[in-house]
Design a protein around this motif. Structure first.
Motif, mmCIF file in Angstrom:
data_model
loop_
_atom_site.group_PDB
_atom_site.id
_atom_site.type_symbol
_atom_site.label_atom_id
_atom_site.label_comp_id
_atom_site.label_asym_id
_atom_site.label_seq_id
_atom_site.Cartn_x
_atom_site.Cartn_y
_atom_site.Cartn_z
ATOM 1 N N GLN A 1 42.746 52.125 31.929
ATOM 2 C CA GLN A 1 43.513 51.466 32.978
ATOM 3 C C GLN A 1 42.602 50.521 33.742
ATOM 4 O O GLN A 1 41.385 50.708 33.771
ATOM 5 C CB GLN A 1 44.117 52.485 33.935
ATOM 6 N N ALA A 2 43.198 49.514 34.325
ATOM 7 C CA ALA A 2 42.445 48.618 35.200
ATOM 8 C C ALA A 2 42.154 49.366 36.486
ATOM 9 O O ALA A 2 42.989 50.108 36.995
ATOM 10 C CB ALA A 2 43.253 47.357 35.485
ATOM 11 N N SER A 3 40.959 49.172 36.982
ATOM 12 C CA SER A 3 40.524 49.859 38.192
ATOM 13 C C SER A 3 39.952 48.841 39.167
ATOM 14 O O SER A 3 39.142 47.999 38.785
ATOM 15 C CB SER A 3 39.472 50.913 37.830
ATOM 16 N N LEU A 4 40.365 48.942 40.404
ATOM 17 C CA LEU A 4 39.948 48.030 41.454
ATOM 18 C C LEU A 4 38.947 48.732 42.359
ATOM 19 O O LEU A 4 39.179 49.858 42.803
ATOM 20 C CB LEU A 4 41.181 47.598 42.256
ATOM 21 N N ILE A 5 37.832 48.085 42.610
ATOM 22 C CA ILE A 5 36.822 48.605 43.527
ATOM 23 C C ILE A 5 36.707 47.591 44.657
ATOM 24 O O ILE A 5 36.307 46.440 44.428
ATOM 25 C CB ILE A 5 35.451 48.781 42.837
ATOM 26 N N TYR B 1 35.762 44.191 42.930
ATOM 27 C CA TYR B 1 35.528 44.202 41.491
ATOM 28 C C TYR B 1 36.761 44.718 40.779
ATOM 29 O O TYR B 1 37.529 45.502 41.320
ATOM 30 C CB TYR B 1 34.348 45.129 41.145
ATOM 31 N N LEU B 2 36.905 44.301 39.529
ATOM 32 C CA LEU B 2 37.960 44.804 38.659
ATOM 33 C C LEU B 2 37.308 45.144 37.331
ATOM 34 O O LEU B 2 36.426 44.421 36.861
ATOM 35 C CB LEU B 2 39.036 43.732 38.471
ATOM 36 N N THR B 3 37.707 46.267 36.735
ATOM 37 C CA THR B 3 37.163 46.677 35.458
ATOM 38 C C THR B 3 38.182 47.553 34.738
ATOM 39 O O THR B 3 39.280 47.765 35.229
ATOM 40 C CB THR B 3 35.816 47.421 35.641
ATOM 41 N N LEU B 4 37.798 48.040 33.572
ATOM 42 C CA LEU B 4 38.609 49.009 32.839
ATOM 43 C C LEU B 4 37.902 50.362 32.873
ATOM 44 O O LEU B 4 36.689 50.426 32.709
ATOM 45 C CB LEU B 4 38.796 48.582 31.377
ATOM 46 N N VAL C 1 41.508 37.679 48.578
ATOM 47 C CA VAL C 1 40.951 38.074 47.273
ATOM 48 C C VAL C 1 41.440 39.463 46.906
ATOM 49 O O VAL C 1 41.785 39.717 45.743
ATOM 50 C CB VAL C 1 39.403 38.009 47.274
ATOM 51 N N LEU C 2 41.514 40.365 47.883
ATOM 52 C CA LEU C 2 42.021 41.713 47.615
ATOM 53 C C LEU C 2 43.462 41.656 47.127
ATOM 54 O O LEU C 2 43.836 42.354 46.174
ATOM 55 C CB LEU C 2 41.897 42.589 48.861
ATOM 56 N N SER C 3 44.276 40.815 47.719
ATOM 57 C CA SER C 3 45.663 40.663 47.281
ATOM 58 C C SER C 3 45.727 40.129 45.852
ATOM 59 O O SER C 3 46.520 40.618 45.025
ATOM 60 C CB SER C 3 46.401 39.714 48.233
ATOM 61 N N ILE C 4 44.897 39.156 45.536
ATOM 62 C CA ILE C 4 44.838 38.625 44.167
ATOM 63 C C ILE C 4 44.402 39.726 43.210
ATOM 64 O O ILE C 4 44.990 39.911 42.140
ATOM 65 C CB ILE C 4 43.876 37.418 44.092
ATOM 66 N N SER D 1 32.779 55.283 27.877
ATOM 67 C CA SER D 1 33.374 55.045 29.189
ATOM 68 C C SER D 1 32.484 54.135 30.030
ATOM 69 O O SER D 1 32.967 53.204 30.677
ATOM 70 C CB SER D 1 33.597 56.380 29.904
ATOM 71 N N GLU D 2 31.193 54.381 30.014
ATOM 72 C CA GLU D 2 30.253 53.551 30.778
ATOM 73 C C GLU D 2 30.171 52.150 30.190
ATOM 74 O O GLU D 2 30.123 51.159 30.943
ATOM 75 C CB GLU D 2 28.863 54.187 30.785
ATOM 76 N N ILE D 3 30.175 52.057 28.871
ATOM 77 C CA ILE D 3 30.125 50.735 28.223
ATOM 78 C C ILE D 3 31.352 49.924 28.607
ATOM 79 O O ILE D 3 31.248 48.753 28.996
ATOM 80 C CB ILE D 3 30.004 50.884 26.692
ATOM 81 N N SER D 4 32.524 50.541 28.538
ATOM 82 C CA SER D 4 33.760 49.861 28.910
ATOM 83 C C SER D 4 33.703 49.393 30.360
ATOM 84 O O SER D 4 34.040 48.248 30.671
ATOM 85 C CB SER D 4 34.953 50.798 28.706
ATOM 86 N N TYR D 5 33.264 50.276 31.221
ATOM 87 C CA TYR D 5 33.193 49.972 32.652
ATOM 88 C C TYR D 5 32.309 48.746 32.904
ATOM 89 O O TYR D 5 32.728 47.791 33.553
ATOM 90 C CB TYR D 5 32.648 51.182 33.415
ATOM 91 N N TRP D 6 31.083 48.760 32.389
ATOM 92 C CA TRP D 6 30.116 47.708 32.706
ATOM 93 C C TRP D 6 30.403 46.388 31.999
ATOM 94 O O TRP D 6 30.229 45.321 32.597
ATOM 95 C CB TRP D 6 28.693 48.183 32.414
ATOM 96 N N VAL D 7 30.848 46.429 30.768
ATOM 97 C CA VAL D 7 31.127 45.175 30.061
ATOM 98 C C VAL D 7 32.367 44.492 30.649
ATOM 99 O O VAL D 7 32.422 43.265 30.724
ATOM 100 C CB VAL D 7 31.272 45.411 28.538
ATOM 101 N N ASN D 8 33.338 45.268 31.101
ATOM 102 C CA ASN D 8 34.575 44.713 31.639
ATOM 103 C C ASN D 8 34.524 44.401 33.129
ATOM 104 O O ASN D 8 35.470 43.833 33.678
ATOM 105 C CB ASN D 8 35.742 45.674 31.366
ATOM 106 N N LEU D 9 33.447 44.760 33.800
ATOM 107 C CA LEU D 9 33.346 44.587 35.246
ATOM 108 C C LEU D 9 33.261 43.102 35.617
ATOM 109 O O LEU D 9 32.416 42.372 35.121
ATOM 110 C CB LEU D 9 32.110 45.324 35.772
ATOM 111 N N ILE D 10 34.161 42.683 36.515
ATOM 112 C CA ILE D 10 34.169 41.302 37.000
ATOM 113 C C ILE D 10 34.137 41.315 38.524
ATOM 114 O O ILE D 10 34.887 42.052 39.161
ATOM 115 C CB ILE D 10 35.397 40.506 36.469
ATOM 116 N N ASP D 11 33.240 40.537 39.092
ATOM 117 C CA ASP D 11 33.095 40.417 40.542
ATOM 118 C C ASP D 11 34.037 39.310 41.015
ATOM 119 O O ASP D 11 33.729 38.118 40.884
ATOM 120 C CB ASP D 11 31.641 40.092 40.881
ATOM 121 N N LEU D 12 35.169 39.703 41.558
ATOM 122 C CA LEU D 12 36.176 38.720 41.967
ATOM 123 C C LEU D 12 35.787 37.969 43.229
ATOM 124 O O LEU D 12 36.247 36.844 43.442
ATOM 125 C CB LEU D 12 37.536 39.395 42.124
#
Length: 143
Positions: free
Chosen positions: A122-126, A135-138, A97-100, A74-85
């Motif tokens: 699931q995709a998760s928005l922070i 941020y967006l991640t899985l 940016v939040l709307s995008i 779970s942590e690996i998925s979170y950090w590898v997939n994390l993108i700073d939008l």
């Protein structure tokens, strides 16, 4: 470059296709930008060791480093997939940016539900308004 609102304010009976045409006619925009934008809204996913990743974000080095640090899947998925939008859309208003990001999240989840439901992610928005970061991640779905 001009916004769609600016374009519509000086042109009548125009639509989004007219706007895109005007941009490509008047600005030096690479044609593959449209394909790049499509790929962030409908990313390709790949599974590695039973973990699902956004193919474009996947790094075997980062994955291996997190595994060596005894991080959970779970942590690996979170950090590898994390993108700073906010970095991707630097200089763009936080609300825009939040709307995008919300549209990206919905699209990612549609793709995940369509073809990857067995991975329980699931995709998760922070969104952190105070520092202005999005941020967006899985993440694993809560049961």
């Amino acid at each position: 470059m001009f916004s769609i609102e600016e374009f519509k304010s000086v042109n009548t009976n125009v639509n989004v296709f007219d706007y895109i045409h005007a941009l490509y006619s008047n600005e030096k925009i690479a044609a593959d930008l449209v394909l790049a934008i499509d790929s962030i809204f409908r990313p390709k996913f790949k599974a590695v060791h039973g973990i699902l990743f956004v193919e474009e974000l996947y790094s075997s080095e980062k994955h291996e480093s997190l595994e060596n640090a005894n991080k959970s899947n779970s942590e690996i998925s979170y950090w590898v997939n994390l993108i700073d939008l906010t970095s991707v859309f630097e200089g763009v208003d936080f609300k825009v940016v939040l709307s995008i990001a919300e549209k990206m999240k919905a699209s990612w989840n549609t793709e995940l539900n369509r073809g990857y439901s067995g991975y329980n992610v699931q995709a998760s928005l922070i969104a952190e308004a105070e520092p202005g970061e999005i941020y967006l991640t899985l993440e694993l779905k809560e049961k």
